[in-house]
Design a protein around this motif. Structure first.
Motif, PDB file in Angstrom:
ATOM      1  N   PHE A  75       0.435   9.400   3.273  1.00 30.56           N
ATOM      2  CA  PHE A  75       1.628   9.513   2.436  1.00 30.56           C
ATOM      3  C   PHE A  75       2.723  10.406   3.005  1.00 30.56           C
ATOM      4  O   PHE A  75       3.857  10.362   2.526  1.00 30.56           O
ATOM      5  CB  PHE A  75       1.233  10.017   1.043  1.00 30.56           C
ATOM      6  CG  PHE A  75       0.142   9.210   0.405  1.00 30.56           C
ATOM      7  CD1 PHE A  75       0.311   7.857   0.152  1.00 30.56           C
ATOM      8  CD2 PHE A  75      -1.071   9.791   0.071  1.00 30.56           C
ATOM      9  CE1 PHE A  75      -0.705   7.108  -0.439  1.00 30.56           C
ATOM     10  CE2 PHE A  75      -2.093   9.050  -0.517  1.00 30.56           C
ATOM     11  CZ  PHE A  75      -1.897   7.705  -0.767  1.00 30.56           C
ATOM     12  N   ASN A  81       3.896  12.814  -4.764  1.00 27.49           N
ATOM     13  CA  ASN A  81       4.098  11.709  -5.700  1.00 27.49           C
ATOM     14  C   ASN A  81       2.923  10.743  -5.732  1.00 27.49           C
ATOM     15  O   ASN A  81       2.683  10.090  -6.746  1.00 27.49           O
ATOM     16  CB  ASN A  81       5.366  10.922  -5.333  1.00 27.49           C
ATOM     17  CG  ASN A  81       6.617  11.764  -5.443  1.00 27.49           C
ATOM     18  OD1 ASN A  81       6.697  12.646  -6.281  1.00 27.49           O
ATOM     19  ND2 ASN A  81       7.577  11.497  -4.578  1.00 27.49           N
ATOM     20  N   MET A  82       2.203  10.655  -4.623  1.00 30.75           N
ATOM     21  CA  MET A  82       1.182   9.610  -4.459  1.00 30.75           C
ATOM     22  C   MET A  82      -0.249  10.089  -4.683  1.00 30.75           C
ATOM     23  O   MET A  82      -1.173   9.286  -4.676  1.00 30.75           O
ATOM     24  CB  MET A  82       1.292   9.006  -3.046  1.00 30.75           C
ATOM     25  CG  MET A  82       2.641   8.392  -2.742  1.00 30.75           C
ATOM     26  SD  MET A  82       2.980   6.928  -3.733  1.00 30.75           S
ATOM     27  CE  MET A  82       1.878   5.743  -2.965  1.00 30.75           C
ATOM     28  N   ILE A 109       4.576   3.809  -8.978  1.00 32.23           N
ATOM     29  CA  ILE A 109       5.309   4.868  -8.285  1.00 32.23           C
ATOM     30  C   ILE A 109       6.044   4.273  -7.097  1.00 32.23           C
ATOM     31  O   ILE A 109       5.452   3.549  -6.279  1.00 32.23           O
ATOM     32  CB  ILE A 109       4.358   5.995  -7.821  1.00 32.23           C
ATOM     33  CG1 ILE A 109       3.726   6.685  -9.038  1.00 32.23           C
ATOM     34  CG2 ILE A 109       5.095   7.001  -6.966  1.00 32.23           C
ATOM     35  CD1 ILE A 109       2.764   7.790  -8.687  1.00 32.23           C
ATOM     36  N   SER A 111       7.241   4.700  -3.672  1.00 33.11           N
ATOM     37  CA  SER A 111       6.841   5.618  -2.603  1.00 33.11           C
ATOM     38  C   SER A 111       7.707   5.400  -1.370  1.00 33.11           C
ATOM     39  O   SER A 111       7.260   4.804  -0.396  1.00 33.11           O
ATOM     40  CB  SER A 111       5.365   5.421  -2.270  1.00 33.11           C
ATOM     41  OG  SER A 111       5.091   4.065  -1.996  1.00 33.11           O
ATOM     42  N   LYS A 119      -2.092   4.450  -4.382  1.00 36.45           N
ATOM     43  CA  LYS A 119      -2.097   5.868  -4.726  1.00 36.45           C
ATOM     44  C   LYS A 119      -3.514   6.407  -4.503  1.00 36.45           C
ATOM     45  O   LYS A 119      -4.460   5.651  -4.282  1.00 36.45           O
ATOM     46  CB  LYS A 119      -1.659   6.062  -6.179  1.00 36.45           C
ATOM     47  CG  LYS A 119      -0.263   5.515  -6.473  1.00 36.45           C
ATOM     48  CD  LYS A 119       0.204   5.883  -7.874  1.00 36.45           C
ATOM     49  CE  LYS A 119      -0.581   5.162  -8.938  1.00 36.45           C
ATOM     50  NZ  LYS A 119      -0.316   3.709  -8.973  1.00 36.45           N
ATOM     51  N   THR A 148      -4.963   1.807  -6.684  1.00 41.82           N
ATOM     52  CA  THR A 148      -5.364   3.209  -6.572  1.00 41.82           C
ATOM     53  C   THR A 148      -6.708   3.333  -5.874  1.00 41.82           C
ATOM     54  O   THR A 148      -7.621   2.536  -6.118  1.00 41.82           O
ATOM     55  CB  THR A 148      -5.468   3.857  -7.976  1.00 41.82           C
ATOM     56  OG1 THR A 148      -4.252   3.618  -8.687  1.00 41.82           O
ATOM     57  CG2 THR A 148      -5.703   5.348  -7.879  1.00 41.82           C
TER      58      THR A 148
END
Length: 340
Positions: A75, A81-82, A109, A111, A119, A148
């Motif tokens: 990331f 954020n992730m 989100i 990104s 995520k 995720t």
């Protein structure tokens, strides 16, 4: 400067940062050991095939550092954020799974600049989660697996329910080899320009027992107490008995009468502020190195383990010291009898 960037050498904050955090590996290449595991995870992330992960093993073996390095690789500057990072020993109930984790996993989100399209939920000390929370987490993993990835970190894998284990790729982080601990300590010693003798370095490695976090904490604590770090300084700082003290105590146990042994060991404890449980632990290791019949050695080690167990529950030190001496007295009789 990004929040996860290493501190610059002239940073005032770096002078007060615990060395465990200051020298935490920033990339997978920096992780001290477990190269087979690191290379496997590195390859999976590079090929965008990262599975759900379950990293388990003793403390201070690089589990958290590894997954944080993976997050930085995936990331970059978008890591905040992730990634949802939770310590399951603090937030262990089913409500955390239903609210924080599910909300994060279900929220889209954007990104910008991230290298991965998924995520990451990082659950440290996952073995502290309640069974209900683990079953709820299993359902969340199933529902949001497309968007995720979940990384569970724990010391005791047996406390993770089979339904969760089966959904993760498991990696066991064993205690670090002495060579790996020594190499990383040398790096820190050079970076901080410390005055450490060879016997001091050996003492740090020995007392760490394969725990890199413990090794760095001992090093920093000893440096704060003494600018010259040798074996004696390390042992005095940690309160552990010196090897020469253990040899002396072992000699008394194997050669002196009960009353003399009791008095001399009690006096040493009072003078040097030693804990009997530490003496028993070190004497047990000493027993492995001295020559005696194998059956006598096994019985002696078992008896000492029982005494250490009783001491861990706060049993009277004087009574347990008497038990230690009696145990060695029986061993001496058995050794003499086997020699005849």
């Amino acid at each position: 400067m990004d929040i996860d960037d290493p501190l610059p050498a002239n940073s005032n904050k770096g002078k007060t940062t615990p060395w465990v955090e200051k020298f935490r590996p920033q990339s997978l290449a920096d992780v001290a050991a477990h190269r087979d595991i690191i290379d496997t995870i590195d390859r999976l992330t590079s090929e965008n095939k990262m599975p759900h992960l379950l990293l388990y093993g003793p403390p201070g073996t690089g589990k958290t550092s590894t997954i944080l390095a993976v997050a930085r690789k995936l990331f970059g500057s978008q890591m905040q954020n992730m990634v949802l990072e939770l310590n399951a020993s603090d937030e262990r109930g089913i409500d955390v799974v239903r609210q924080q984790i599910q909300d994060f996993a279900s929220t889209q989100i954007f990104s910008f600049g991230a290298k991965a399209s998924v995520k990451l939920v990082l659950l440290d000390e996952a073995d502290a989660m309640t069974k209900d929370a683990q079953f709820a987490l299993r359902r969340v993993i199933e529902r949001y697996t497309k968007s995720t990835r979940f990384a569970l970190i724990c010391n005791n894998v047996n406390k993770i329910i089979p339904a969760l284990q089966s959904r993760c790729t498991r990696f066991r982080f064993a205690p670090l080899d002495a060579a790996n601990v020594k190499e990383r300590l040398k790096y820190v010693i050079n970076a901080e320009k410390l005055d450490v003798t060879e016997d001091g370095l050996v003492a740090l490695v020995r007392l760490s027992n394969g725990d890199m976090r413990k090794a760095l904490n001992i090093l920093q604590s000893t440096h704060m107490a003494s600018k010259h770090i040798n074996e004696e300084a390390v042992y005095l700082c940690t309160g552990n008995p010196l090897p020469k003290d253990i040899e002396q105590i072992s000699y008394w146990l194997l050669n002196e009468p009960f009353s003399e042994s009791f008095k001399k060991i009690s006096d040493m404890n009072a003078t040097k502020g030693l804990a009997l449980v530490d003496i028993v632990r070190e004497v047990t290791m000493f027993v492995f190195r001295i020559k005696m019949p194998s059956d006598v050695r096994v019985q002696l080690i078992n008896d000492l383990a029982d005494i250490e167990y009783r001491l861990s529950f706060g049993c009277n030190d004087k009574l347990q010291l008497g038990s230690v001496i009696s145990t060695f007295t029986r061993a001496r009789v058995a050794i003499v009898a086997s020699a005849k």
